[in-house]
Design a protein around this motif. Sequence first.
Motif, PDB file in Angstrom:
ATOM      1  N   MET A   1       0.825  -1.202   0.000  1.00  8.51           N
ATOM      2  CA  MET A   1       0.000   0.000   0.000  1.00  8.51           C
ATOM      3  C   MET A   1       0.861   1.255   0.000  1.00  8.51           C
ATOM      4  SD  MET A   1      -3.234   0.563  -0.114  1.00  8.51           S
ATOM      5  CE  MET A   1      -4.539   1.654   0.271  1.00  8.51           C
ATOM      6  N   SER A   2       1.938   1.212   0.733  1.00  3.93           N
ATOM      7  CA  SER A   2       2.826   2.371   0.775  1.00  3.93           C
ATOM      8  C   SER A   2       3.453   2.621  -0.585  1.00  3.93           C
ATOM      9  CB  SER A   2       3.909   2.161   1.833  1.00  3.93           C
ATOM     10  OG  SER A   2       4.663   1.006   1.526  1.00  3.93           O
ATOM     11  N   ALA A   3       3.745   1.550  -1.339  1.00  4.01           N
ATOM     12  CA  ALA A   3       4.297   1.710  -2.687  1.00  4.01           C
ATOM     13  C   ALA A   3       3.270   2.371  -3.597  1.00  4.01           C
ATOM     14  CB  ALA A   3       4.708   0.362  -3.236  1.00  4.01           C
ATOM     15  N   ARG A   4       1.988   2.048  -3.394  1.00  2.00           N
ATOM     16  CA  ARG A   4       0.925   2.673  -4.200  1.00  2.00           C
ATOM     17  C   ARG A   4       0.816   4.157  -3.885  1.00  2.00           C
ATOM     18  NH1 ARG A   4      -5.551   1.379  -3.806  1.00  2.00           N
ATOM     19  NH2 ARG A   4      -6.203   2.880  -5.373  1.00  2.00           N
ATOM     20  N   LEU A   5       0.920   4.503  -2.633  1.00  2.00           N
ATOM     21  CA  LEU A   5       0.826   5.915  -2.251  1.00  2.00           C
ATOM     22  C   LEU A   5       2.005   6.700  -2.793  1.00  2.00           C
ATOM     23  CD1 LEU A   5      -0.427   5.685   1.452  1.00  2.00           C
ATOM     24  CD2 LEU A   5      -1.745   6.236  -0.587  1.00  2.00           C
ATOM     25  N   ARG A   6       3.150   6.060  -2.855  1.00  2.00           N
ATOM     26  CA  ARG A   6       4.324   6.751  -3.370  1.00  2.00           C
ATOM     27  C   ARG A   6       4.193   7.050  -4.862  1.00  2.00           C
ATOM     28  NH1 ARG A   6       7.539   2.628  -1.649  1.00  2.00           N
ATOM     29  NH2 ARG A   6       7.695   2.568   0.610  1.00  2.00           N
ATOM     30  N   SER A   7       3.453   6.256  -5.540  1.00  2.00           N
ATOM     31  CA  SER A   7       3.292   6.447  -6.982  1.00  2.00           C
ATOM     32  C   SER A   7       2.269   7.526  -7.325  1.00  2.00           C
ATOM     33  CB  SER A   7       2.871   5.129  -7.633  1.00  2.00           C
ATOM     34  OG  SER A   7       1.595   4.727  -7.153  1.00  2.00           O
ATOM     35  N   LEU A   8       1.500   7.985  -6.347  1.00  2.00           N
ATOM     36  CA  LEU A   8       0.471   9.004  -6.603  1.00  2.00           C
ATOM     37  C   LEU A   8       1.095  10.397  -6.625  1.00  2.00           C
ATOM     38  CD1 LEU A   8      -2.390   7.703  -4.260  1.00  2.00           C
ATOM     39  CD2 LEU A   8      -2.175   7.358  -6.727  1.00  2.00           C
ATOM     40  N   ASN A   9       0.529  11.269  -7.478  1.00  2.00           N
ATOM     41  CA  ASN A   9       0.963  12.674  -7.472  1.00  2.00           C
ATOM     42  C   ASN A   9       0.279  13.397  -6.297  1.00  2.00           C
ATOM     43  OD1 ASN A   9      -1.669  13.550  -8.312  1.00  2.00           O
ATOM     44  ND2 ASN A   9      -1.129  13.023 -10.414  1.00  2.00           N
ATOM     45  N   PRO A  10       0.695  14.600  -5.961  1.00  2.00           N
ATOM     46  CA  PRO A  10       0.127  15.288  -4.771  1.00  2.00           C
ATOM     47  C   PRO A  10      -1.386  15.429  -4.810  1.00  2.00           C
ATOM     48  CG  PRO A  10       2.114  16.383  -5.494  1.00  2.00           C
ATOM     49  CD  PRO A  10       1.815  15.341  -6.524  1.00  2.00           C
ATOM     50  N   TYR A  11      -1.944  15.735  -5.978  1.00  2.00           N
ATOM     51  CA  TYR A  11      -3.389  15.906  -6.055  1.00  2.00           C
ATOM     52  C   TYR A  11      -4.123  14.593  -5.818  1.00  2.00           C
ATOM     53  CZ  TYR A  11      -8.015  16.877  -7.940  1.00  2.00           C
ATOM     54  OH  TYR A  11      -9.374  17.002  -8.092  1.00  2.00           O
ATOM     55  N   GLU A  12      -3.645  13.504  -6.418  1.00  2.00           N
ATOM     56  CA  GLU A  12      -4.276  12.196  -6.230  1.00  2.00           C
ATOM     57  C   GLU A  12      -4.117  11.719  -4.793  1.00  2.00           C
ATOM     58  OE1 GLU A  12      -2.315   9.874  -9.136  1.00  2.00           O
ATOM     59  OE2 GLU A  12      -3.712  10.392 -10.767  1.00  2.00           O
ATOM     60  N   LEU A  13      -2.960  12.012  -4.184  1.00  2.00           N
ATOM     61  CA  LEU A  13      -2.762  11.650  -2.782  1.00  2.00           C
ATOM     62  C   LEU A  13      -3.713  12.418  -1.875  1.00  2.00           C
ATOM     63  CD1 LEU A  13      -1.128  10.108  -0.654  1.00  2.00           C
ATOM     64  CD2 LEU A  13       0.503  12.028  -0.663  1.00  2.00           C
ATOM     65  N   HIS A  14      -3.939  13.672  -2.185  1.00  2.00           N
ATOM     66  CA  HIS A  14      -4.886  14.497  -1.412  1.00  2.00           C
ATOM     67  C   HIS A  14      -6.291  13.920  -1.512  1.00  2.00           C
ATOM     68  CE1 HIS A  14      -7.046  17.966   0.130  1.00  2.00           C
ATOM     69  NE2 HIS A  14      -7.753  17.989  -1.000  1.00  2.00           N
ATOM     70  N   LYS A  15      -6.727  13.562  -2.718  1.00  2.00           N
ATOM     71  CA  LYS A  15      -8.048  12.972  -2.905  1.00  2.00           C
ATOM     72  C   LYS A  15      -8.175  11.648  -2.150  1.00  2.00           C
ATOM     73  CE  LYS A  15      -9.830  12.805  -6.956  1.00  2.00           C
ATOM     74  NZ  LYS A  15      -9.990  12.576  -8.421  1.00  2.00           N
ATOM     75  N   TYR A  16      -7.149  10.873  -2.177  1.00  2.00           N
ATOM     76  CA  TYR A  16      -7.178   9.573  -1.487  1.00  2.00           C
ATOM     77  C   TYR A  16      -7.326   9.764   0.024  1.00  2.00           C
ATOM     78  CZ  TYR A  16      -5.571   5.110   0.346  1.00  2.00           C
ATOM     79  OH  TYR A  16      -5.467   3.921   1.041  1.00  2.00           O
TER      80      TYR A  16
END
Length: 245
Positions: A1-16
Amino acid sequence: MSARLRSLNPYELHKYLVNIYCLNQKGSTELLKRDTAKDRTDLDVIRGNHKFLWDEDDVADTWEKQLAKKYYDKLFKEYCICDLTRYKENKVALRWRVEKEVVLGKGQFQCGSKHCNNVDNLKSWEVNFAYLENRMKKNALVKLRLCPECSDKLNYKSQKREIKRLKKAHKKKKKSKDRNKSDSDESGEEPHTPTVEPSDEPSTSQDTKDATTSSEDSLWKKAPQDIEEKSREEEFEDYLEDLLL
């Protein structure tokens, strides 16, 4: 899961993160609404820093004051617009004219009252405008152009004072007449009216001099008349009335 979060850009991470921690419950989207209680528009800023008259010494040291000063410089300060809805309480609101009112002739060729558009028999008035600004009492002489009906509303209090003054003077005159009448009744004689019998002989200069002396003596023997003292406000209003005649 942490690897998935690392692959997200700031906007997608914010939405998540919002979806995981804020939107799990029904109606929780209200948490995302911004608080608008402290929002201010340009008009609110101008109202908070507005001055009826800016002096040359006044310094606009903040952007709010600079905005209010910029608005003040665009106003036309020859004639005022007034609000007479509370004229019976002696409360008249005044403000300067804006460009649109100057183009239409409002306040100069039309009645300067906010709710009146009469253009006939306009009169010019110079008013001592007393107002409260930043908890300080100030006053300024301003010009108004009003129709006869609005002029009566503007001078409502002063007209009442004039009527009261006339009634007071009439009462004093009536009292003095009653006093003179009572004095004549107590003496039991009617007030003597001097008569002059016609004479063939011409009056001499000595007789004229004696008559003049006796009249002057009678003037000095008269009791001094009561002079009604005027307040400072009444004297100022009389001065303005004489000035505008």
